[in-house]
Design an enzyme around this catalytic site. Structure first.
Site, PDB file in Angstrom:
ATOM      1  N   CYS A   1      12.079  13.533  19.357  1.00  0.00           N
ATOM      2  CA  CYS A   1      13.115  13.374  20.441  1.00  0.00           C
ATOM      3  C   CYS A   1      14.058  14.888  19.896  1.00  0.00           C
ATOM      4  O   CYS A   1      14.482  14.823  18.846  1.00  0.00           O
ATOM      5  CB  CYS A   1      13.911  12.387  20.401  1.00  0.00           C
ATOM      6  SG  CYS A   1      15.738  12.665  21.222  1.00  0.00           S
TER       7      CYS A   1
ATOM      8  N   LYS B   1      -7.072  -4.182  -6.475  1.00  0.00           N
ATOM      9  CA  LYS B   1      -6.176  -4.743  -5.360  1.00  0.00           C
ATOM     10  C   LYS B   1      -7.195  -5.102  -4.388  1.00  0.00           C
ATOM     11  O   LYS B   1      -8.073  -4.547  -3.985  1.00  0.00           O
ATOM     12  CB  LYS B   1      -5.095  -3.740  -4.706  1.00  0.00           C
ATOM     13  CG  LYS B   1      -4.002  -3.668  -6.043  1.00  0.00           C
ATOM     14  CD  LYS B   1      -3.245  -4.671  -6.138  1.00  0.00           C
ATOM     15  CE  LYS B   1      -2.248  -5.147  -5.179  1.00  0.00           C
ATOM     16  NZ  LYS B   1      -1.013  -4.178  -4.845  1.00  0.00           N
TER      17      LYS B   1
ATOM     18  N   LYS C   1      -5.241 -12.310  -9.026  1.00  0.00           N
ATOM     19  CA  LYS C   1      -4.199 -11.899  -9.151  1.00  0.00           C
ATOM     20  C   LYS C   1      -3.191 -12.667  -8.096  1.00  0.00           C
ATOM     21  O   LYS C   1      -3.600 -12.442  -7.107  1.00  0.00           O
ATOM     22  CB  LYS C   1      -4.238 -10.343  -8.808  1.00  0.00           C
ATOM     23  CG  LYS C   1      -2.638  -9.861  -8.908  1.00  0.00           C
ATOM     24  CD  LYS C   1      -2.782  -8.207  -8.781  1.00  0.00           C
ATOM     25  CE  LYS C   1      -1.355  -7.633  -8.867  1.00  0.00           C
ATOM     26  NZ  LYS C   1      -0.299  -8.047  -7.999  1.00  0.00           N
TER      27      LYS C   1
ATOM     28  N   ALA D   1       0.877  -1.074  -0.070  1.00  0.00           N
ATOM     29  CA  ALA D   1      -0.061   0.099  -0.091  1.00  0.00           C
ATOM     30  C   ALA D   1       1.008   1.332   0.003  1.00  0.00           C
ATOM     31  O   ALA D   1       0.565   2.208  -0.624  1.00  0.00           O
ATOM     32  CB  ALA D   1      -0.842   0.161   1.256  1.00  0.00           C
TER      33      ALA D   1
ATOM     34  N   GLU E   1      -9.759 -12.630 -13.843  1.00  0.00           N
ATOM     35  CA  GLU E   1      -8.804 -13.555 -13.248  1.00  0.00           C
ATOM     36  C   GLU E   1      -7.987 -13.348 -11.742  1.00  0.00           C
ATOM     37  O   GLU E   1      -8.056 -12.100 -11.651  1.00  0.00           O
ATOM     38  CB  GLU E   1      -7.432 -13.881 -14.275  1.00  0.00           C
ATOM     39  CG  GLU E   1      -8.130 -14.045 -15.676  1.00  0.00           C
ATOM     40  CD  GLU E   1      -6.973 -13.950 -16.547  1.00  0.00           C
ATOM     41  OE1 GLU E   1      -7.185 -13.675 -18.046  1.00  0.00           O
ATOM     42  OE2 GLU E   1      -5.702 -14.151 -16.615  1.00  0.00           O
TER      43      GLU E   1
END
Length: 674
Positions: A418, A306, A118, A36, A116
């Site tokens: 920091c 996806k 993946k 991602a 199809e």
């Protein structure tokens, strides 16, 4: 600076990041970021290129990573492209609308798609000659792949000979490994992060007998330059030749049916023995595929929708704080082990303090863990129904857990930092790497491996130690040449590089400090504004001492000013800078009225200079306004020659390029005020 020039700078950084992560993912099989996060980098690049189309010709789209040098290279007859991604239903719809428009189709004309799976594996190509397996290769960078012929031959059920095939045949598919086989592989002592990495690592073994033991599987999905009319027909033909193809495939001209197939496979993915990370939609008609063609990176006739990440529930045992190289304090969830998508997860990101408070996450809670992009885990929610006892709220530290320095949170930011800077040992190694990098002090020979060596032996624990390294080595009577990887030549080269780096221009010096929001561009703006180190340092002290004091410089915003103020408030950083400059000669930035005889000229060096190193000569020339190139061309104005000049000397004569001796060059770089 114009918008397009700024866009180009952003693209430079994005391309550098993308190429780096391509190398890790495609060549080394060891990704550092999630799918991602990688997709987001590519999406940012696409947005900029869409806004500034003229930059498209400047950037070549690379696919994957360069071939592993351990294997011989194979040139693909046709480029192995990657697919564009869709992340929601609307993206798929836009793709289908765009496709119809490119094909100039009427509203009532149907357009059939092959849908199809993946498969999350490694793409590969096989060439058959006269029906016999001739060569197999990985995708590599799309132009060249790695020769994996002997390894591919070990995969079960993959045909070595084909009946009734054309004299020349190229087929492409995916190599993968079942989740159960992956788990067994790791139980046997391997340490692969996920099934995809296991498959990629196994097919790249130098010893094919190891590959043969890994239970790899494959699935073919295309015939290159097929004579078939449709993708469906191609898959059937592959089957008839004895290849494995995926059984979960449909063809449809109905958009909702295509989306329903996606939803069905997403919901049933856990019942499939191997990892899938989306659905691929392809124009079924191969003639239309040819009409649509490709971009430099991907086909216009296909898109990958996806899947969102996989989730699971487990107990959060502890929240620990990790201090990164930029000083960000990142909370980490220490988890009871949980298997998500075939990977055992024990740690996950909690992002930041605000996320912990917003989700009310507490130690002892049962949390929902998601593998973002199926790689990097993160805590996305809490199951409060399982909080049967009162749990204490988590208190974020008010001091750095690594060095004890004060922490701060800038306005309108979620991250906590920091303030220790180069005093904080968790940050120091990465800070030092930045300090010696090409655009800072450019100390060649002091990379990550060398820095870690010196750090472990206490020779470089802060940036000042770099410039006292030779003295420390002598005082401690350390024989570097007795250590593996250190010869007399490499030692002398390193010490020489350190010595040469002591002359540095102001913008590189400012950039080297690694101050947040002060990249190369801002460092140059600051240097050109203040001209000298003394002026810059004086203004920075004013910033630190007076909260109401500010500086007015175009392109230097409030975030940068506050970051500079925060850095100079910290006494550790002031001490470090004051000690550092004692070792350096910091060259003033060139003002607008600075001219020299080589100002605006392109120059090239050859031979060994007697008065200084090549890097110092380059810096002095650039300070005098020249552009220093490494190669001669018709655009070169001067060739500066030292002792024992190389072939550039003769080439310069043939090109009628003016040749300067070192002494004349030294005169030419002298500044004049006008």
């Amino acid at each position: 600076m114009t918008d397009q020039e700024e866009a180009k700078l952003i693209l430079d950084k994005l391309n550098e990041k993308i190429r780096y992560h391509d190398l890790l993912y495609y060549t080394q099989d060891s990704p550092e970021i999630s799918d991602a996060e990688y997709d987001d980098l590519c999406h940012q690049r696409s947005i900029i290129l869409e806004k500034f189309p003229s930059l498209n010709s400047y950037y070549q789209d690379y696919i994957g990573g360069d071939p592993d040098s351990r294997f011989s290279k194979v040139k693909h007859n046709e480029r192995m492209l990657s697919l564009d991604n869709a992340f929601n239903k609307q993206d798929v719809e836009k793709f289908m609308v765009r496709t119809r428009k490119l094909l100039d189709m009427k509203e009532n004309e149907s357009l059939c798609f092959s849908c199809e799976l993946k498969i999350d594996g490694l793409s590969f190509s096989i060439i058959y000659k006269n029906g016999k397996l001739f060569q197999a290769s990985t995708r590599g960078n799309g132009y060249f792949g790695e020769n994996i012929t002997n390894n591919v031959k070990t995969i079960e059920n993959l045909p070595h000979t084909i009946q009734n095939a054309p004299d020349f045949l190229e087929v492409r598919g995916e190599v993968y490994i079942d989740r159960n086989d992956f788990i067994q592989l790791n139980n046997e002592g391997k340490n692969f992060a996920n099934p995809r990495n296991a498959a990629a690592g196994s097919i790249r073994q130098l010893d094919p007998t190891i590959t043969a033991q890994r239970k790899l599987k494959y699935c073919m999905y295309t015939i290159v330059n097929s004579n078939c009319l449709t993708q469906t027909e191609s898959l059937n033909l592959l089957n008839s030749w004895g290849f494995c193809t995926n059984e979960h495939t449909i063809s449809t001209d109905n958009f909702e049916e295509a989306i329903n197939f996606y939803n069905k496979m997403y919901n049933n993915r856990s019942n499939i023995s191997y990892d899938i990370d989306g659905i691929i939609y392809k124009i079924n008609n191969i003639k239309l595929q040819h009409i649509l063609g490709t971009t430099s990176k991907s086909p216009r006739w296909a898109i990958a929708y996806k899947f969102p990440a996989i989730e699971g529930k487990t107990k959060l045992n502890k929240i620990s704080i990790q201090v990164g190289r930029t000083g960000v304090l990142t909370p980490i969830a220490e988890l009871a082990p949980i298997n998500i998508g075939g990977v055992v997860i024990t740690r996950a990101s909690l992002h930041n303090k605000s996320e912990i408070e917003r989700k009310d996450i507490r130690e002892g809670d049962y949390v929902i863990v998601k593998r973002a992009g199926d790689v990097i885990p993160q805590v996305v929610d809490v199951d409060k129904s399982l909080r049967t006892v009162e749990l204490a709220e988590f208190n974020f530290p008010t001091a750095c857990p690594a060095c004890g320095s004060t922490v701060y949170q800038a306005q309108q930011e979620v991250s906590i930092y920091c303030m220790g800077g180069l005093f904080c040992h968790n940050q120091i190694l990465e800070k030092i790497r930045h300090f010696v990098s090409k655009d800072a002090f450019n100390i060649i020979g002091l990379g990550k491996k060398q820095l870690l060596f010196f750090y472990e032996y206490g020779l470089i624990t802060n940036i000042i130690d770099i410039f006292t390294l030779e003295e420390k080595i002598n005082n401690k009577n350390i024989q570097l040449s007795s250590f593996n990887g250190w010869g007399e030549k490499s030692i002398n080269n390193l010490l020489s590089a350190i010595n040469n780096s002591k002359v540095i221009n102001l913008e590189n010096f400012i950039f080297s400090l690694g101050i947040r929001f002060v990249g190369k561009h801002i460092a140059k703006i600051l240097a050109n504004h203040f001209i000298s180190y003394k002026n810059w340092y004086t203004e920075m002290l004013k910033l630190a001492q007076d909260v109401n004091y500010t500086i007015n410089i175009q392109q230097v915003g409030l975030k940068t000013i506050n970051s500079l103020r925060t850095f100079f408030i910290e006494q550790h950083n002031l001490n470090m800078i004051n000690n550092l400059v004692e070792h350096l000669t910091i060259i003033d930035a060139q003002s607008n009225s600075y001219v020299s005889l080589i100002h605006g000229k392109t120059i090239v060096f050859t031979g060994e200079l007697s008065s200084m190193s090549r890097s110092e000569a380059k810096l002095k020339s650039e300070t005098a306004g020249a552009k220093v190139s490494s190669s001669l061309s018709k655009n070169t104005d001067f060739l500066i020659i030292g002792n024992n000049p190389g072939s550039k000397y003769k080439k310069a004569q043939s090109l009628n390029i003016q040749i300067l001796s070192e002494d004349i060059w030294l005169q030419y770089i002298q500044p004049n005020k006008v």
